[in-house]
Design a protein around this motif. Structure first.
Motif, PDB file in Angstrom:
ATOM      1  N   UNK A 150       2.848  22.172   8.053  1.00 25.32           N
ATOM      2  CA  UNK A 150       2.642  21.751   9.446  1.00 25.32           C
ATOM      3  C   UNK A 150       1.573  20.657   9.496  1.00 25.32           C
ATOM      4  N   UNK A 151       1.901  19.437   9.096  1.00 28.50           N
ATOM      5  CA  UNK A 151       0.911  18.367   9.102  1.00 28.50           C
ATOM      6  C   UNK A 151       0.731  17.765  10.488  1.00 28.50           C
ATOM      7  N   UNK A 152      -0.339  17.018  10.647  1.00 29.68           N
ATOM      8  CA  UNK A 152      -0.565  16.225  11.846  1.00 29.68           C
ATOM      9  C   UNK A 152      -0.523  14.758  11.422  1.00 29.68           C
ATOM     10  N   UNK A 195      15.951   9.644   5.610  1.00 26.86           N
ATOM     11  CA  UNK A 195      15.965  11.102   5.764  1.00 26.86           C
ATOM     12  C   UNK A 195      14.734  11.596   6.517  1.00 26.86           C
ATOM     13  N   UNK A 196      14.473  11.115   7.725  1.00 23.78           N
ATOM     14  CA  UNK A 196      13.265  11.540   8.452  1.00 23.78           C
ATOM     15  C   UNK A 196      13.332  13.016   8.856  1.00 23.78           C
ATOM     16  N   UNK A 197      12.456  13.829   8.289  1.00 23.91           N
ATOM     17  CA  UNK A 197      12.430  15.277   8.537  1.00 23.91           C
ATOM     18  C   UNK A 197      11.090  15.633   9.162  1.00 23.91           C
ATOM     19  N   UNK A 198      11.027  15.933  10.470  1.00 23.75           N
ATOM     20  CA  UNK A 198       9.750  16.309  11.084  1.00 23.75           C
ATOM     21  C   UNK A 198       9.289  17.702  10.693  1.00 23.75           C
ATOM     22  N   UNK A 199      10.206  18.554  10.204  1.00 30.06           N
ATOM     23  CA  UNK A 199       9.825  19.897   9.794  1.00 30.06           C
ATOM     24  C   UNK A 199       9.727  20.887  10.932  1.00 30.06           C
ATOM     25  N   UNK A 256      -6.384  20.806   4.936  1.00 31.27           N
ATOM     26  CA  UNK A 256      -6.586  21.139   3.528  1.00 31.27           C
ATOM     27  C   UNK A 256      -5.617  22.230   3.079  1.00 31.27           C
ATOM     28  N   UNK A 257      -5.235  23.125   3.988  1.00 30.46           N
ATOM     29  CA  UNK A 257      -4.286  24.179   3.679  1.00 30.46           C
ATOM     30  C   UNK A 257      -3.163  24.128   4.710  1.00 30.46           C
ATOM     31  N   UNK A 258      -1.944  24.096   4.230  1.00 30.92           N
ATOM     32  CA  UNK A 258      -0.798  24.085   5.130  1.00 30.92           C
ATOM     33  C   UNK A 258      -0.373  22.717   5.593  1.00 30.92           C
ATOM     34  N   UNK A 259      -0.926  21.654   5.022  1.00 29.10           N
ATOM     35  CA  UNK A 259      -0.512  20.320   5.435  1.00 29.10           C
ATOM     36  C   UNK A 259       0.905  19.997   5.058  1.00 29.10           C
ATOM     37  N   UNK A 317       0.864  -1.182   0.000  1.00 32.15           N
ATOM     38  CA  UNK A 317       0.000   0.000   0.000  1.00 32.15           C
ATOM     39  C   UNK A 317       0.898   1.229   0.000  1.00 32.15           C
ATOM     40  N   UNK A 318       0.722   2.079  -1.018  1.00 30.63           N
ATOM     41  CA  UNK A 318       1.524   3.293  -1.165  1.00 30.63           C
ATOM     42  C   UNK A 318       0.650   4.505  -0.847  1.00 30.63           C
ATOM     43  N   UNK A 319       1.144   5.378   0.028  1.00 27.23           N
ATOM     44  CA  UNK A 319       0.396   6.534   0.502  1.00 27.23           C
ATOM     45  C   UNK A 319       0.969   7.828  -0.086  1.00 27.23           C
ATOM     46  N   UNK A 320       0.086   8.787  -0.306  1.00 23.09           N
ATOM     47  CA  UNK A 320       0.527  10.114  -0.745  1.00 23.09           C
ATOM     48  C   UNK A 320       1.320  10.798   0.362  1.00 23.09           C
ATOM     49  N   UNK A 321       1.929  11.947   0.015  1.00 19.73           N
ATOM     50  CA  UNK A 321       2.618  12.745   1.011  1.00 19.73           C
ATOM     51  C   UNK A 321       1.641  13.498   1.891  1.00 19.73           C
ATOM     52  N   UNK A 322       2.167  14.165   2.914  1.00 20.78           N
ATOM     53  CA  UNK A 322       1.316  14.819   3.911  1.00 20.78           C
ATOM     54  C   UNK A 322       0.630  16.069   3.373  1.00 20.78           C
ATOM     55  N   UNK A 323       0.930  16.489   2.134  1.00 24.68           N
ATOM     56  CA  UNK A 323       0.209  17.619   1.546  1.00 24.68           C
ATOM     57  C   UNK A 323      -1.258  17.294   1.313  1.00 24.68           C
ATOM     58  N   UNK A 324      -1.584  16.005   1.173  1.00 24.11           N
ATOM     59  CA  UNK A 324      -2.967  15.568   1.004  1.00 24.11           C
ATOM     60  C   UNK A 324      -3.694  15.645   2.349  1.00 24.11           C
TER      61      UNK A 324
END
Length: 553
Positions: free
Chosen positions: A78-80, A166-170, A72-75, A58-65
């Motif tokens: 600053x995603x959760x 390359x785990x980047x929490x941001x 919906x904006x800013x994921x 199972x392949x998942x999109x990035x956290x922008x989704x």
């Protein structure tokens, strides 16, 4: 919890579950709506690896989704990551015998077209998978999602294995220290008993290529009961992978039963980067560890051993197991390739004094980094090798107690050699080589003695020249702009005494600013970065003799 299925319509299978979490901005579908998962176009899992038929992928999109990052904006900023992890947990039903049931229908309902399921025969809404093992991998924020998923899926009691690249929490340093940040939540996984293995691959690349590298793009090294770290060298932060990462990842997936055959276990040596990123240019990590504490993987060491073995005898190269020694020998083998004979005094210094080995590696890495990507002529290469050989001799002189070479003396001699080398090199090869070598030399990696009285007098004589240059440029800038502003102001207000007084006040402020800048420039020179670390007290002669005695013993 997943929804109950109609027993008469359920298609139940037993599989290993493999989840891949894409990085920020990585779409799971091509724009045309067909083909392989786009978030893996660089990795090419489905095409580069021999995937096991006994594995659900199972392949998942990035956290922008918004279905992944929760916004919906800013994921993408600053995603959760608890959103995707909590949804994934709801798709499972706990079972027995270290198994859990995954509902494909519920998975598709919660994530929609934010996921892609392989193989296609397992993508039906009526499919229920009895998962015997959970294997996860991801890049950047997707690598941090692996840690978040571990926290939510641990209660299923299913064995989990994770490979985070390359785990980047941001998070900035201030954000990372607050409760609820992605770093704070996912940095410590020791208490999760069913995480059987965690491998973290961190990429080392130049921090000076991107100003925000050490602010928003710091990587994290999560801790677990069974964790291991390794680093690879990349040209920049957007270069996702290289052949060494592919080889290490394939070994991990093969061990976990996700792939059936090792087809990428021999990296392309010609394309694999073996020159390290200099420590003075490497970006920083979250937490207490630095890149000095992380070693390259065994695949990288094997490549270095092969290259060293072509220069030395095979028996001698096999005896060198320390990575810093390997890198130092590799650097020397290139500059002494014509002679095919490295000075024995230099070899002895490398093996007996770790500071000498690390210094040689750093200087060589800075030079190579500034000329990479170009194709220098043989004359240019000879010039570089000649200067590096002279620096090697200076390093040997610095270790000779009779010569009493101080850190500031070595600094000026090496800088003189580098400046000569830069004068003979074409402009594209220069880059920031001199600036980077200055920064390296001020670290006093060789732990030499502090400067003598004569050296300090030499520094004092050079101070006025630097201060005068700073002062002259500052006076020209501030004085010129103040004069222009004052002249323009007087043209309009020459008849008004009140405004004329205001104009005089402005001129006095400008003069006071100039005087302040001059004083500050003189004071700043006393603590200039090229001197202050070199002027620190070094070890006393008694302590040096004691250290040498202990080394001999």
């Amino acid at each position: 919890m997943s929804r109950p299925e109609n027993p008469s319509r359920v298609n139940r299978v037993e599989k290993i579950a493999f989840f891949y979490f894409g990085g920020t901005g990585s779409p799971v579908w091509f724009r045309g709506g067909s083909g392989g998962p786009a978030c893996l176009r660089r990795f090419k899992y489905e095409h580069k690896f021999k995937m096991s038929p006994n594995c659900l992928r199972v392949y998942f999109e990035g956290c922008h989704d918004h279905r992944i990052g929760g916004r919906r904006f800013g994921g993408d900023i600053d995603p959760n990551l608890d959103v995707i992890s909590e949804k994934l947990r709801r798709c499972f039903t706990p079972g027995s015998d270290k198994k859990a049931t995954l509902s494909i229908g519920e998975l598709k309902r919660l994530f929609g077209n934010s996921i892609r399921i392989e193989p296609e025969e397992l993508a039906g809404d009526d499919v229920v998978v009895d998962v015997t093992k959970i294997v996860m991998s991801g890049y950047s924020r997707g690598a941090v999602t692996c840690s978040a998923a571990v926290r939510w899926l641990d209660e299923l009691a299913v064995p989990m294995h994770a490979f985070a690249q390359d785990p980047v929490p941001g998070n900035t340093l201030r954000q990372a220290a607050t409760d609820g940040s992605e770093y704070k939540k996912n940095a410590d996984l020791i208490k999760y008993a069913h995480l059987m293995e965690l491998i973290v691959s961190v990429g080392t690349y130049r921090s000076d290529l991107f100003f925000a590298q050490n602010i928003f793009f710091r990587q994290m090294l999560s801790k677990a009961k069974n964790h291991s770290y390794f680093k690879t060298y990349r040209p920049h932060h957007l270069a996702m992978t290289n052949d060494i990462v592919i080889a290490e990842l394939e070994k991990f997936l093969f061990k976990c039963g996700v792939v059936t055959e090792l087809v990428n276990n021999t990296p392309n040596v010609a394309k694999t980067r073996t020159v390290p990123i200099p420590e003075v240019l490497t970006h920083e990590l979250h937490g207490d560890l630095s890149f000095k504490d992380v070693l390259p993987p065994e695949t990288q060491k094997e490549i270095l051993a092969d290259r060293i073995g072509s220069f030395f005898s095979e028996k001698r190269s096999e005896m060198v197991t320390d990575y810093v020694h390997q890198m130092a020998l590799y650097a020397l083998s290139r500059r002494y390739e014509k002679e095919r004979n490295i000075p024995p005094q230099l070899l002895n210094a490398i093996f007996k004094k770790p500071n000498v080995a690390s210094f040689i590696v750093e200087i060589d890495a800075i030079v190579r980094l500034n000329i990479e990507g170009s194709d220098p002529s043989q004359k240019t290469k000879n010039t570089i090798h000649d200067c590096l050989k002279k620096i090697d001799r200076l390093v040997l002189d610095s270790q000779c107690k009779e010569l009493k070479l101080t850190n500031i003396a070595l600094y000026h001699k090496i800088i003189g050699l580098v400046q000569y080398m830069l004068r003979t090199l074409p402009l594209p090869h220069k880059g920031r080589m001199l600036q980077n070598i200055r920064k390296e030399l001020t670290e006093n990696r060789l732990k030499l003695n502090p400067p003598s009285v004569a050296d300090k007098l030499c520094i004092k004589r050079k101070k006025p020249a630097f201060s005068a240059l700073v002062s002259a440029s500052t006076i020209t800038a501030i004085g010129g702009s103040s004069a222009a502003f004052y002249a323009g102001f007087l043209l309009n207000t020459c008849a008004q005494s009140a405004q004329l007084t205001y104009g005089l006040l402005l001129s006095l402020i400008a003069l006071a600013t100039i005087a302040g800048v001059v004083v500050l420039s003189l004071k700043a020179e006393e603590n200039h970065s090229r001197y202050w670390t070199l002027l620190k007290p070094g070890p006393s002669p008694d302590k040096q003799s004691e250290a040498s005695t202990l080394t001999k013993e």
